[in-house]
Enzyme design. Structure first.
Site, short mmCIF file in Angstrom:
data_model
loop_
_atom_site.label_atom_id
_atom_site.label_comp_id
_atom_site.label_asym_id
_atom_site.label_seq_id
_atom_site.Cartn_x
_atom_site.Cartn_y
_atom_site.Cartn_z
N GLN A 1 62.56 10.28 -42.10
CA GLN A 1 61.92 10.13 -40.65
C GLN A 1 63.17 9.64 -39.74
OE1 GLN A 1 58.68 10.83 -40.32
NE2 GLN A 1 58.47 9.98 -38.38
N GLU A 3 57.21 16.70 -75.54
CA GLU A 3 57.07 18.33 -75.92
C GLU A 3 56.15 18.73 -74.73
OE1 GLU A 3 55.46 17.95 -79.82
OE2 GLU A 3 57.60 17.26 -80.64
N PRO A 4 55.75 20.00 -74.62
CA PRO A 4 54.92 20.69 -73.66
C PRO A 4 53.58 19.83 -73.72
CG PRO A 4 56.14 22.39 -75.21
CD PRO A 4 56.58 20.86 -75.84
N PHE A 19 67.99 13.10 -75.33
CA PHE A 19 67.08 12.34 -75.89
C PHE A 19 66.00 13.49 -75.78
CE2 PHE A 19 63.81 9.07 -75.55
CZ PHE A 19 64.41 8.16 -75.99
N GLN A 34 63.83 -0.86 -31.42
CA GLN A 34 63.51 -1.86 -32.43
C GLN A 34 62.47 -1.14 -33.62
OE1 GLN A 34 60.15 -4.38 -31.08
NE2 GLN A 34 61.38 -6.14 -31.69
N GLY A 42 64.88 12.49 -38.22
CA GLY A 42 63.89 13.40 -37.37
C GLY A 42 64.36 14.62 -37.88
N GLU A 99 61.20 8.97 -68.06
CA GLU A 99 61.46 7.64 -68.76
C GLU A 99 60.15 6.86 -68.66
OE1 GLU A 99 64.98 6.10 -69.59
OE2 GLU A 99 66.28 8.06 -69.61
N ARG A 135 64.90 2.66 -69.04
CA ARG A 135 64.43 2.30 -67.80
C ARG A 135 65.30 1.32 -67.00
NH1 ARG A 135 58.79 2.16 -71.53
NH2 ARG A 135 58.55 4.45 -71.38
N LEU A 147 62.30 13.72 -76.80
CA LEU A 147 61.18 13.03 -77.28
C LEU A 147 60.06 13.74 -76.66
CD1 LEU A 147 59.69 10.50 -78.68
CD2 LEU A 147 59.86 9.53 -76.25
N1 CAA Z 1 59.73 -2.15 -78.34
C1 CAA Z 1 59.59 -2.13 -79.83
N2 CAA Z 1 58.42 -1.70 -80.28
C2 CAA Z 1 57.54 -1.39 -79.52
C3 CAA Z 1 57.52 -1.22 -78.09
C4 CAA Z 1 58.79 -1.77 -77.60
N3 CAA Z 1 59.09 -1.56 -76.16
N4 CAA Z 1 56.39 -0.57 -77.59
C5 CAA Z 1 55.55 -0.20 -78.65
N5 CAA Z 1 56.31 -0.67 -79.88
C6 CAA Z 1 55.77 -0.70 -81.17
C7 CAA Z 1 54.41 -1.38 -81.19
O1 CAA Z 1 54.82 -2.81 -81.43
C8 CAA Z 1 53.67 -0.90 -82.55
O2 CAA Z 1 54.10 -1.00 -83.42
P1 CAA Z 1 53.19 -1.58 -84.53
O3 CAA Z 1 52.20 -0.40 -84.85
O4 CAA Z 1 54.13 -2.04 -85.88
O5 CAA Z 1 52.20 -2.86 -84.16
C9 CAA Z 1 54.07 0.76 -82.13
O6 CAA Z 1 55.18 0.82 -81.30
C10 CAA Z 1 52.85 1.46 -81.52
O7 CAA Z 1 52.87 0.87 -80.11
P2 CAA Z 1 51.52 1.16 -79.14
O8 CAA Z 1 50.43 1.03 -79.94
O9 CAA Z 1 51.70 0.34 -77.91
O10 CAA Z 1 51.65 2.72 -78.74
P3 CAA Z 1 50.98 3.57 -77.93
O11 CAA Z 1 50.79 5.03 -78.50
O12 CAA Z 1 49.80 2.82 -77.28
O13 CAA Z 1 52.03 4.05 -76.78
C11 CAA Z 1 53.17 3.84 -74.61
C12 CAA Z 1 52.63 3.13 -75.95
C13 CAA Z 1 53.91 2.72 -73.86
C14 CAA Z 1 52.27 4.39 -73.84
C15 CAA Z 1 54.45 4.76 -75.16
O14 CAA Z 1 53.99 5.92 -75.55
C16 CAA Z 1 55.33 5.16 -73.70
O15 CAA Z 1 56.34 4.66 -73.68
N6 CAA Z 1 55.15 6.54 -73.26
C17 CAA Z 1 55.95 7.19 -72.39
C18 CAA Z 1 57.11 7.57 -72.88
C19 CAA Z 1 58.10 8.20 -72.07
O16 CAA Z 1 58.57 7.02 -71.50
N7 CAA Z 1 58.73 9.45 -72.03
C20 CAA Z 1 59.88 9.51 -71.50
C21 CAA Z 1 60.68 10.84 -71.81
S1 CAA Z 1 62.43 10.49 -72.11
C22 CAA Z 1 63.13 10.89 -70.65
O17 CAA Z 1 62.31 11.04 -69.74
C23 CAA Z 1 64.48 10.85 -70.82
C24 CAA Z 1 65.35 11.72 -69.94
O18 CAA Z 1 65.37 12.95 -70.21
C25 CAA Z 1 65.47 11.34 -68.45
#
Ligand code: CAA
Length: 382
Positions: A335, A127-128, A123, A278, A338, A362, A242, A125
């Site tokens: 803890q 970036e640096p 997955f 306890q 020990g 995530e 999540r 998504l």
């Molecule tokens: N479901 C559907 N649509 C959604 C949504 C959801 N849960 N959350 C937001 N949207 C939609 C909104 O409705 C909005 O749509 P419109 O513009 O049409 O109204 C659009 O997406 C933009 O939403 P926001 O304005 O809320 O976006 P934002 O920039 O404020 O960001 C955020 C929201 C929740 C902070 C999001 O950026 C986020 O979740 N960030 C964390 C990223 C993350 O979890 N990364 C993990 C990396 S992957 C990983 O770790 C995997 C691994 O390998 C273990």
């Protein structure tokens, strides 16, 4: 709400438990110490249906639902959280392609993920310079004839060196979150460069790499959903992901309690097993209450997703609480042990190291709180 497992859920939970105890647990310590990605275990998990628990049978999945998925993640995580994270991400990729892919994409890629032929899914998504602020990502995809050409860098990609099938986010327009699109990229595509694995504090048996795309051309038909829909796809996938991380946290915390119970019954001080004191009993009691609370939050989010009800808030609540709980519980487990808790002869130091990332990946705890608060305020205004 039904709190009993149905027959399918109990069956897959038992099968995962058996596999976790017989195959995954005995090598977990070595997997961690040698940072050895257990590719062969993924093949076996594919055969058992664990790489597509909530995926239709016709695409190679177990078709057992989201609650069953959390049960499988619990069991595998209890044995080895590093193995479980790659399994969870593979499920996430398979489900995403199932939900938004064309018939051709589903037929081509999903069975490869669910069977283990692709070993794992990735997955891509983050970036640096873009983790929490996912919509600010900079990787680009430009349409050239019947291809998309990707350029940019990804960071923290779980299973990235092994994953045969990846879902990758890239910018197709300069319109913020609406300018992102999602693509399916196969391992080995020219221009996809896999970087050096990260030397991590925990989850050392999982593979975490940076990826670079240098004029990486993929077929036009590998666009997943429509151009510009990528950000929503990422958010929807992460809502489900999540729940998986909450289940992983519950699994690790359960393992910590099991190890602690066995230790306090065995270890003696002041003439009796330390479990009779306890102070330690209260610690164990608090640990158990928290694990049970996290389990219920996790199952509730899974149930809502399974019954096609909104679950964004509940998934974030489960992930937030369970990941922070796992850190508290594993810390207490160290803890209780020990000095022995601080060396690798006992597994609790690994559990604590493995739990640490759960409040980060995530979506950090801070992002979960942001999502929960937004959802509360949205429903309060309605
Ligand atoms: N479901 C559907 N649509 C959604 C949504 C959801 N849960 N959350 C937001 N949207 C939609 C909104 O409705 C909005 O749509 P419109 O513009 O049409 O109204 C659009 O997406 C933009 O939403 P926001 O304005 O809320 O976006 P934002 O920039 O404020 O960001 C955020 C929201 C929740 C902070 C999001 O950026 C986020 O979740 N960030 C964390 C990223 C993350 O979890 N990364 C993990 C990396 S992957 C990983 O770790 C995997 C691994 O390998 C273990």
């Amino acid at each position: 709400m039904e709190l009993e497992l149905n027959e399918t859920q109990a069956l897959i939970r038992d099968s995962a438990r058996k596999f976790a105890r017989e195959v995954v647990a005995p090598r977990a310590r070595q997997t961690d110490r040698e940072e050895r990605f257990p590719a062969d275990v993924y093949k076996q998990m594919g055969e058992l249906g664990f790489l597509g628990v909530n995926v239709p049978a016709e695409l190679g999945g177990a078709e057992a639902g989201v609650v069953a998925y959390t049960l499988v993640v619990n069991e595998i995580s209890q044995a080895c959280a590093a193995t479980a994270v790659g399994m969870a991400v593979t499920n996430m990729c398979a489900e995403l392609i199932c939900a938004y892919g064309t018939e051709a994409q589903k037929k081509k890629f999903v069975p490869r993920l669910t069977s283990g032929e692709a070993i794992a899914g990735a997955f891509a998504l983050s970036e640096p310079h873009t983790g929490s602020d996912a919509s600010a990502l900079k990787t680009t995809a430009v349409r050239q004839g019947n291809q998309w050409v990707l350029n940019g860098a990804k960071q923290w990609i779980s299973s990235g060196a092994y994953a045969g099938v990846m879902v990758v986010w890239a910018r197709t327009a300069n319109t913020g979150s609406k300018g992102l699109s999602c693509f399916i990229v196969e391992q080995g595509t020219p221009g996809l460069i896999v970087g050096k694995p990260e030397d991590k504090m925990g989850l050392r048996g999982s593979n975490t790499v940076p990826l670079t795309f240098e004029n990486c051309a993929i077929p036009a038909e590998n666009l997943l959903a429509k151009e510009g829909e990528g950000f929503k796809l990422a958010m929807i996938a992460l809502d489900g992901g999540r729940i998986g991380i909450s289940a992983q946290a519950v699994g690790v915390a359960r393992a910590a309690i099991e190890a602690s119970c066995s230790y306090v019954k065995d270890r003696k001080a002041f003439g009796k097993p330390i479990g009779e004191f306890q102070a330690l009993r209260f610690m164990l009691a608090d640990m158990q209450v928290q694990v049970e609370a996290a389990t219920l939050l996790s199952l509730r989010a899974a149930y809502l997703k399974e019954t096609k009800q909104p679950f964004t808030r509940e998934a974030s609540m489960a992930k937030l609480y369970a990941s922070e709980m796992a850190n508290r519980v594993c810390d207490k487990a160290v803890q209780l042990h020990g000095g022995y808790g601080y060396i690798d002869e006992f597994p609790v130091e690994r559990y604590l190291r493995d739990a640490r990332v759960q409040t980060i990946y995530e979506g950090t705890s801070e992002i979960q709180r942001l999502v929960i608060a937004r959802e509360i305020l949205k429903s309060a205004a309605a």
